[in-house]
Design a protein around this motif. Structure first.
Motif, PDB file in Angstrom:
ATOM      1  N   ILE A  98       0.861  -1.177   0.000  1.00  0.00           N
ATOM      2  CA  ILE A  98       0.000   0.000   0.000  1.00  0.00           C
ATOM      3  C   ILE A  98       0.900   1.231   0.000  1.00  0.00           C
ATOM      4  CG2 ILE A  98      -1.979  -1.121   1.074  1.00  0.00           C
ATOM      5  CD1 ILE A  98      -1.237   0.205   3.698  1.00  0.00           C
ATOM      6  N   VAL A  99       0.401   2.306  -0.581  1.00  0.00           N
ATOM      7  CA  VAL A  99       1.230   3.489  -0.808  1.00  0.00           C
ATOM      8  C   VAL A  99       0.645   4.709  -0.118  1.00  0.00           C
ATOM      9  CG1 VAL A  99       2.043   2.581  -3.028  1.00  0.00           C
ATOM     10  CG2 VAL A  99       0.023   4.072  -2.965  1.00  0.00           C
ATOM     11  N   GLU A 100       1.503   5.708   0.076  1.00  0.00           N
ATOM     12  CA  GLU A 100       1.054   6.987   0.601  1.00  0.00           C
ATOM     13  C   GLU A 100       0.544   7.852  -0.557  1.00  0.00           C
ATOM     14  OE1 GLU A 100       4.264   8.608   2.949  1.00  0.00           O
ATOM     15  OE2 GLU A 100       3.622   7.403   4.671  1.00  0.00           O
ATOM     16  N   PRO A 101      -0.444   8.718  -0.309  1.00  0.00           N
ATOM     17  CA  PRO A 101      -1.043   9.495  -1.408  1.00  0.00           C
ATOM     18  C   PRO A 101      -0.049  10.297  -2.234  1.00  0.00           C
ATOM     19  CG  PRO A 101      -2.419   9.643   0.547  1.00  0.00           C
ATOM     20  CD  PRO A 101      -1.168   8.911   0.962  1.00  0.00           C
ATOM     21  N   GLY A 102       0.957  10.890  -1.614  1.00  0.00           N
ATOM     22  CA  GLY A 102       1.882  11.749  -2.356  1.00  0.00           C
ATOM     23  C   GLY A 102       3.205  11.102  -2.688  1.00  0.00           C
ATOM     24  N   PHE A 103       3.224   9.777  -2.791  1.00  0.00           N
ATOM     25  CA  PHE A 103       4.510   9.085  -2.946  1.00  0.00           C
ATOM     26  C   PHE A 103       5.126   9.245  -4.326  1.00  0.00           C
ATOM     27  CE2 PHE A 103       2.211   6.075  -5.336  1.00  0.00           C
ATOM     28  CZ  PHE A 103       2.960   4.973  -5.696  1.00  0.00           C
ATOM     29  N   LEU A 104       4.339   9.509  -5.360  1.00  0.00           N
ATOM     30  CA  LEU A 104       4.880   9.515  -6.724  1.00  0.00           C
ATOM     31  C   LEU A 104       5.629  10.795  -7.088  1.00  0.00           C
ATOM     32  CD1 LEU A 104       2.125   7.754  -8.876  1.00  0.00           C
ATOM     33  CD2 LEU A 104       4.472   6.991  -8.497  1.00  0.00           C
ATOM     34  N   GLU A 105       5.152  11.934  -6.612  1.00  0.00           N
ATOM     35  CA  GLU A 105       5.759  13.209  -7.019  1.00  0.00           C
ATOM     36  C   GLU A 105       7.264  13.287  -6.731  1.00  0.00           C
ATOM     37  OE1 GLU A 105       1.355  14.223  -6.608  1.00  0.00           O
ATOM     38  OE2 GLU A 105       2.814  12.911  -5.627  1.00  0.00           O
ATOM     39  N   PRO A 106       7.722  12.903  -5.530  1.00  0.00           N
ATOM     40  CA  PRO A 106       9.176  12.980  -5.292  1.00  0.00           C
ATOM     41  C   PRO A 106       9.986  12.085  -6.225  1.00  0.00           C
ATOM     42  CG  PRO A 106       7.984  12.708  -3.221  1.00  0.00           C
ATOM     43  CD  PRO A 106       6.992  12.478  -4.320  1.00  0.00           C
ATOM     44  N   ALA A 107       9.434  10.921  -6.580  1.00  0.00           N
ATOM     45  CA  ALA A 107      10.147  10.002  -7.472  1.00  0.00           C
ATOM     46  C   ALA A 107      10.257  10.589  -8.872  1.00  0.00           C
ATOM     47  CB  ALA A 107       9.441   8.658  -7.512  1.00  0.00           C
ATOM     48  N   VAL A 108       9.168  11.170  -9.360  1.00  0.00           N
ATOM     49  CA  VAL A 108       9.188  11.777 -10.700  1.00  0.00           C
ATOM     50  C   VAL A 108      10.127  12.983 -10.721  1.00  0.00           C
ATOM     51  CG1 VAL A 108       7.802  12.943 -12.455  1.00  0.00           C
ATOM     52  CG2 VAL A 108       6.865  10.981 -11.248  1.00  0.00           C
ATOM     53  N   ASN A 109      10.063  13.806  -9.677  1.00  0.00           N
ATOM     54  CA  ASN A 109      10.926  14.995  -9.613  1.00  0.00           C
ATOM     55  C   ASN A 109      12.399  14.624  -9.614  1.00  0.00           C
ATOM     56  OD1 ASN A 109       8.652  16.601  -9.507  1.00  0.00           O
ATOM     57  ND2 ASN A 109       8.690  16.825  -7.275  1.00  0.00           N
ATOM     58  N   ALA A 110      12.737  13.483  -9.044  1.00  0.00           N
ATOM     59  CA  ALA A 110      14.139  13.062  -8.976  1.00  0.00           C
ATOM     60  C   ALA A 110      14.745  12.892 -10.367  1.00  0.00           C
ATOM     61  CB  ALA A 110      14.254  11.760  -8.187  1.00  0.00           C
ATOM     62  N   PHE A 111      13.936  12.464 -11.323  1.00  0.00           N
ATOM     63  CA  PHE A 111      14.450  12.274 -12.685  1.00  0.00           C
ATOM     64  C   PHE A 111      14.851  13.600 -13.340  1.00  0.00           C
ATOM     65  CE2 PHE A 111      12.510   8.116 -12.237  1.00  0.00           C
ATOM     66  CZ  PHE A 111      13.350   7.301 -12.981  1.00  0.00           C
ATOM     67  N   SER A 112      14.151  14.672 -13.007  1.00  0.00           N
ATOM     68  CA  SER A 112      14.486  15.965 -13.601  1.00  0.00           C
ATOM     69  C   SER A 112      15.567  16.699 -12.809  1.00  0.00           C
ATOM     70  CB  SER A 112      13.231  16.845 -13.700  1.00  0.00           C
ATOM     71  OG  SER A 112      12.639  17.024 -12.432  1.00  0.00           O
TER      72      SER A 112
END
Length: 283
Positions: A98-112
């Motif tokens: 199960i995931v936290e609601p805002g878990f994806l944004e930091p991962a995507v930002n890391a690529f940029s």
């Protein structure tokens, strides 16, 4: 001015454990990242569970495999579909997570924000003990030909709260860029279940791409969902077989023969004991 979010295709591999997949999908409903798509690949559950999930969550993409293809082959079916549909990123996520609601944004930002990133992994906690770490990145030991999880079993006191390079992206939760699949290929299919993540991580690094650990990319993992109710001896056998596949593929030639010999001697001593223990517990 609005910026279009990169598209993330979340690939969930399902095999029989309806409750785990249901809980995972319920947590994904609350995710704040909007441009996401969910692909559920059923590995021939043949028990009515995937049909039940499709009724409960009809907005997702469902793919039915005609056999249990194992982890890599099963996930690759979903990854191919995502890439053909124009995915910018693929998120591999275990269905007992199960995931936290805002878990994806930091991962995507890391690529940029960081150069030459092939994959991002994060802080994965034990679901049953949410303050205890299951994995916070890790490395692959050439001596043991084995992945070593950083922080395993430790209480989370902020020790692993810095973004850093890591040598191993867990198959339980990894965000992978489309360019990575273009350079490295899909998940290695010589493994049925287990150790494919070590192989894929090694291939990423050998293609001069980085694996980044991002602590705010966070989830909670039940761990072992696909192993439940299985013969533990077969699980251990499969684990050692996959370990040998990895070692033969990646260890330097001078290490391979002595490493194989030591493992063979260890198993000769260990296997009779394990078989006896299993027979005792089954009585």
């Amino acid at each position: 001015m609005t910026t279009t979010q990169p598209s993330i295709y979340i690939v969930l591999l399902h095999w029989k454990n309806y409750k785990d997949t249901e809980q995972c999908l319920l947590s994904l409903k609350d995710v704040t990242y909007k441009n996401r798509h969910i692909i559920i690949v059923d590995n021939f559950s043949n028990d009515g569970s995937i049909e039940k999930l499709q009724q409960e969550f009809p907005d997702n993409k469902y793919i039915y495999n005609e056999d249990n293809l194992g982890f890599s082959c099963g996930c690759n079916v979903g990854i191919r579909w995502a890439l053909n549909d124009g995915a910018d990123f693929v998120l591999l996520l275990n269905n007992d997570t199960i995931v936290e609601p805002g878990f994806l944004e930091p991962a995507v930002n890391a690529f940029s924000e960081h150069k030459s990133i092939g994959a991002v992994t994060g802080k994965i906690m034990f679901m049953q003990q949410p303050n205890k770490i299951w994995q916070a990145g890790g490395y692959i030991s050439n001596v043991r030909a084995q992945g070593v999880a950083r922080g395993l079993g430790e209480i989370d006191i902020g020790k692993y709260d810095e973004i850093c390079d890591t040598g191993w992206a867990s198959g339980a939760m990894s965000l992978i860029a489309m360019k990575t699949f273009d350079q490295v290929g899909l998940l290695p299919e010589e493994y049925f279940f287990g150790q494919e993540e070590w192989d894929f991580s090694t291939a990423i690094l050998r293609n001069n791409l980085r694996i980044l650990y991002v602590p705010t990319f966070k989830s909670y993992h039940a761990a072992g969902g696909s192993y439940r109710a299985q013969n533990p001896i077969l699980n251990i056998y499969g684990g050692y077989l996959n370990k040998m596949i990895y070692a033969k593929k990646y260890l330097p030639a001078a290490f391979w023969i002595p490493w194989k010999t030591v493992l063979w001697l260890y198993l000769r001593l260990y296997w009779p004991y394990l078989s006896k223990q299993y027979a005792t517990t089954k009585r």
